[in-house]
Structure formats: structure tokens, C-alpha cells
Write a protein that holds these residues in place. Structure first.
Motif, short mmCIF file in Angstrom:
data_model
loop_
_atom_site.label_atom_id
_atom_site.label_comp_id
_atom_site.label_asym_id
_atom_site.label_seq_id
_atom_site.Cartn_x
_atom_site.Cartn_y
_atom_site.Cartn_z
N SER A 1 4.16 0.40 -8.78
CA SER A 1 4.30 1.07 -10.07
C SER A 1 2.94 1.44 -10.66
CB SER A 1 5.07 0.17 -11.04
OG SER A 1 5.27 0.82 -12.27
N LEU A 2 1.94 0.61 -10.41
CA LEU A 2 0.59 0.92 -10.86
C LEU A 2 0.10 2.22 -10.24
CD1 LEU A 2 -2.05 0.02 -12.33
CD2 LEU A 2 -2.66 -1.18 -10.23
N MET A 3 0.36 2.39 -8.95
CA MET A 3 -0.05 3.62 -8.28
C MET A 3 0.76 4.82 -8.76
SD MET A 3 -2.06 5.10 -6.22
CE MET A 3 -2.88 3.65 -5.55
N ALA A 4 2.02 4.58 -9.10
CA ALA A 4 2.92 5.66 -9.50
C ALA A 4 3.07 5.74 -11.02
CB ALA A 4 4.29 5.45 -8.85
N HIS A 5 2.00 5.43 -11.74
CA HIS A 5 2.10 5.27 -13.19
C HIS A 5 2.61 6.50 -13.91
CE1 HIS A 5 -1.62 7.53 -13.04
NE2 HIS A 5 -1.58 7.67 -14.34
N ASP A 6 2.31 7.70 -13.38
CA ASP A 6 2.69 8.93 -14.08
C ASP A 6 3.97 9.55 -13.52
OD1 ASP A 6 1.62 9.57 -11.64
OD2 ASP A 6 0.44 11.27 -12.36
N LYS A 7 4.67 8.80 -12.68
CA LYS A 7 5.92 9.30 -12.08
C LYS A 7 7.07 8.38 -12.45
CE LYS A 7 4.16 8.92 -7.99
NZ LYS A 7 3.95 8.95 -6.52
N ASP A 8 8.28 8.88 -12.32
CA ASP A 8 9.44 8.03 -12.58
C ASP A 8 10.10 7.56 -11.29
OD1 ASP A 8 10.59 10.37 -11.71
OD2 ASP A 8 11.67 10.81 -13.57
N VAL A 9 9.41 7.78 -10.17
CA VAL A 9 9.92 7.36 -8.86
C VAL A 9 8.80 6.65 -8.10
CG1 VAL A 9 10.83 8.13 -6.64
CG2 VAL A 9 11.57 9.27 -8.73
N LEU A 10 9.15 5.54 -7.45
CA LEU A 10 8.21 4.87 -6.55
C LEU A 10 8.39 5.50 -5.17
CD1 LEU A 10 8.69 1.11 -7.53
CD2 LEU A 10 7.01 2.74 -8.39
N GLU A 11 7.41 6.29 -4.76
CA GLU A 11 7.49 6.99 -3.48
C GLU A 11 7.03 6.07 -2.35
OE1 GLU A 11 8.88 9.76 -3.21
OE2 GLU A 11 8.72 10.83 -5.12
N LEU A 12 7.33 6.47 -1.12
CA LEU A 12 6.96 5.65 0.03
C LEU A 12 5.45 5.38 0.11
CD1 LEU A 12 9.36 7.02 2.77
CD2 LEU A 12 9.24 4.68 1.93
N PRO A 13 4.57 6.36 -0.16
CA PRO A 13 3.13 6.05 -0.12
C PRO A 13 2.73 4.96 -1.12
CG PRO A 13 3.47 8.42 -0.06
CD PRO A 13 4.80 7.81 -0.37
N ASP A 14 3.40 4.90 -2.27
CA ASP A 14 3.12 3.85 -3.25
C ASP A 14 3.48 2.49 -2.69
OD1 ASP A 14 2.49 5.93 -5.09
OD2 ASP A 14 4.60 6.11 -5.63
N LEU A 15 4.62 2.41 -2.01
CA LEU A 15 5.07 1.15 -1.42
C LEU A 15 4.22 0.76 -0.22
CD1 LEU A 15 8.89 1.86 -1.72
CD2 LEU A 15 7.65 0.09 -2.97
#
Length: 313
Positions: A254-268
Motif C-alpha cells: 500500500s505504501l508503494m501504491a499510495h496514489d492508487k486504489d488498487v494494489l497491483e502485482l508490482p507493488d506486491l
């Protein structure tokens, strides 16, 4: 693997405590013991064990925060008393920590008999309904692999004289070893529970529901690049069903995806590689592999059979 955390997002998101069904059940059991003690006048105690990361500390912290210490005209009220057993554990070190945590200004001073007398007055005098002793496994001398009997005998006497409900928590397998070495202490802890990792079962399992709770708490959903069942299965592989690992993975993604409403595979992928891979001693990143052929589980282990083709992120 190197990815840059967005400059405007360096703080981990706050996630409220997720009180899933098993969590609530154990919390109720704590208070049922306290109520039985008050009704019968005899201490009804409980032991809770589990491996590291399973959520014992979160459960205890939730109870402690719900019933904070109060300063009243009649004196200090401590409905839930909490302390960690020191290491190495001795009668004097445990008694001293107890007194300090209860607010005794001279908690580290005095002969043992004086410390004991003050404890026997303070525990019921402060209105303690639950006394929670964490890290109970410190009552095992690791060098000799034997229970420190002087401390277990001391605790037995303290419980009997104060008639307060004690809950002890520690690593799985250790509590039975401690209690079974002292039959009189063991009889006080008739209720023994084990908090285990989530099981893997795609058919509405508690783990599947728990991931939904985390998504809601983060206000982010997980990627739809894979089917939901497949991605949740990969999260299970990445975390071995441990609450602590799930929260670590999802918070950092979620830290990496802070400006999105979806946790994408690269974030995980990034969150697993930087926060869990070394701890779990694995080079297999479950969010990079194309196929997971099977997840085989037993009480303490998760074994995964994988394919090795990259996802092409």
C-alpha cells in the motif's frame, strides 16, 4: 529488486485492528475467565500460545487499550494489567517488573518478602480483573531446556493469594512444558488455547475473509490481473497464513501504491521481496511465478509446488 518509494509517501498507512471471528472468540474467552473468577471466588486462568506472527500480541494489545489505567479519587484502577516476563526470568526480576508496571515507585527495591506483600495488596487493590503475562516462554531456561521452577512456584502462590485471573501467552509448545512441570500451577490453567495460522481453503475460508477486511481497512483492492482466487492463494503462499506477515505485506504494498486504489502485482512483488523474502528464507517470489500447482499444508509448514515462468509485469 529495487523500486523507489514515492517521495510524497514515506509513512506506512495506519490499519485499525481487524477483529476477525477467531480474534473475537478468544477475546470473549479472556473475559469469561474473569467473570467466572468473580462468580466463584476462585481464580480461573487461561493460557494462549502460538507461533510468532500469529496475532497474540495484537489480541492482547486490543484488550489492554480497551480497558486503560484510570486515576480516581480512590486511587489507581488497572482493570487489565499487562507485563512481559523478563529474560532471564527470576523471582525477583518478575516481581520487580510487576510492581513497576503497577506503578509502585519503589518497585525495584526491597527484599523479596516485601515485594511479594506489596504485590498481593496492589493487584486486587487496583481492581485488576485480568493480569496478562506475555512472553511466558521465558520461564524456560534455554541453555538447559528446563523450566525455572522457582518462578513457576512463586506464580502459583501469587495467583492463589490474590485470586486474580491470570492469562499467560507464549510461543507454541512452551506453555504446556511449563505448566505440566508444576501440577498445582497447571490445575489453575484449565483453559488452554492455541492461536494458529489461517488454513488454506478457497471456499469462504477465514483467510479469504481476512484479506477482504484488510482491503477495506486500506481502502484498496488487490489486482485483477489474475483471478481473485489465484491472487489470494499467492498471498497465502507469501505469508504462510500468518496475520503478521499479511499485514506486513499489505501495508508495504500500500505504501508503494499510495496514489492508487488498487494494489497491483508490482507493488506486491516489491513488498514481498523487501519485507518477507529474507525472513522466510525463500528465493521464490509468489507474485512473479506464473503458476502455483499446489499448496500443501500441515500444522506448522506450507509447501508450494510452483512453475517458474515470469508473469511479464
Amino acid at each position: 529488486m529495487s523500486r523507489r518509494i514515492p517521495a510524497d509517501s514515506t509513512r506506512l498507512p495506519m490499519i485499525p485492528i481487524i477483529r476477525y471471528p477467531r480474534f473475537k472468540q478468544l477475546s470473549r474467552l479472556f473475559w469469561q475467565c474473569a467473570e467466572m473468577t468473580e462468580r466463584t471466588g476462585e481464580p480461573q486462568c487461561m493460557a494462549l500460545e502460538g507461533q510468532s506472527g500469529v496475532g497474540k500480541s495484537t489480541l492482547v494489545e486490543d484488550i489492554v487499550r480497551a480497558y486503560p489505567r484510570l486515576e480516581t479519587r480512590a486511587g489507581t484502577r488497572v482493570p487489565v494489567f499487562y507485563m512481559m516476563i523478563p529474560s532471564p526470568a527470576t523471582v525477583k526480576s518478575v516481581a520487580s517488573v510487576c510492581l513497576v508496571e503497577l506503578g509502585d515507585p519503589a518497585g525495584q527495591k526491597g527484599p523479596q518478602w516485601s515485594m511479594d506483600q506489596r504485590l498481593r495488596i496492589l493487584l486486587p487493590g487496583c481492581g485488576v480483573r485480568l493480569a496478562i503475562l506475555d512472553d511466558f516462554h521465558h520461564l524456560i531456561d534455554r541453555d538447559r531446556n528446563r523450566v525455572i521452577e522457582t518462578v513457576s512456584d512463586w506464580l502459583k502462590v501469587l495467583i492463589k493469594t490474590t485470586r486474580v485471573t491470570f492469562v499467560v501467552t507464549g510461543l507454541e509448545g512452551s506453555i504446556d512444558q511449563i505448566l505440566d512441570s508444576n501440577p498445582q500451577l497447571s490445575r489453575l490453567f484449565a483453559i488452554r488455547e492455541t492461536l494458529r495460522p489461517f488454513d488454506w481453503d478457497t471456499q469462504g475460508s477465514e483467510f479469504v475473509k481476512f484479506i477482504e477486511y484488510v482491503e477495506k481497512a486500506l481502502d484498496k483492492s488487490i489486482s485483477t490481473k489474475l483471478s481473485r482466487t489465484e491472487l489470494v492463494r499467492r498471498i497465502y503462499m507469501a505469508t504462510h497464513g500468518l496475520v503478521g506477515n499479511v499485514m506486513n505485506l499489505m501495508r508495504y504494498a500500500s505504501l508503494m501504491a499510495h496514489d492508487k486504489d488498487v494494489l497491483e502485482l508490482p507493488d506486491l512483488v516489491w513488498a514481498f521481496q523487501t519485507r518477507l523474502a529474507r525472513q522466510l528464507k525463500t528465493k521464490v517470489n509468489p507474485f512473479v511465478e506464473t503458476t502455483i500447482k499446489a499448496i500443501e499444508c500441515d500444522q506448522n509448514n506450507v509447501r508450494i509446488k510452483t512453475g517458474l515462468k515470469p508473469l511479464g509485469l
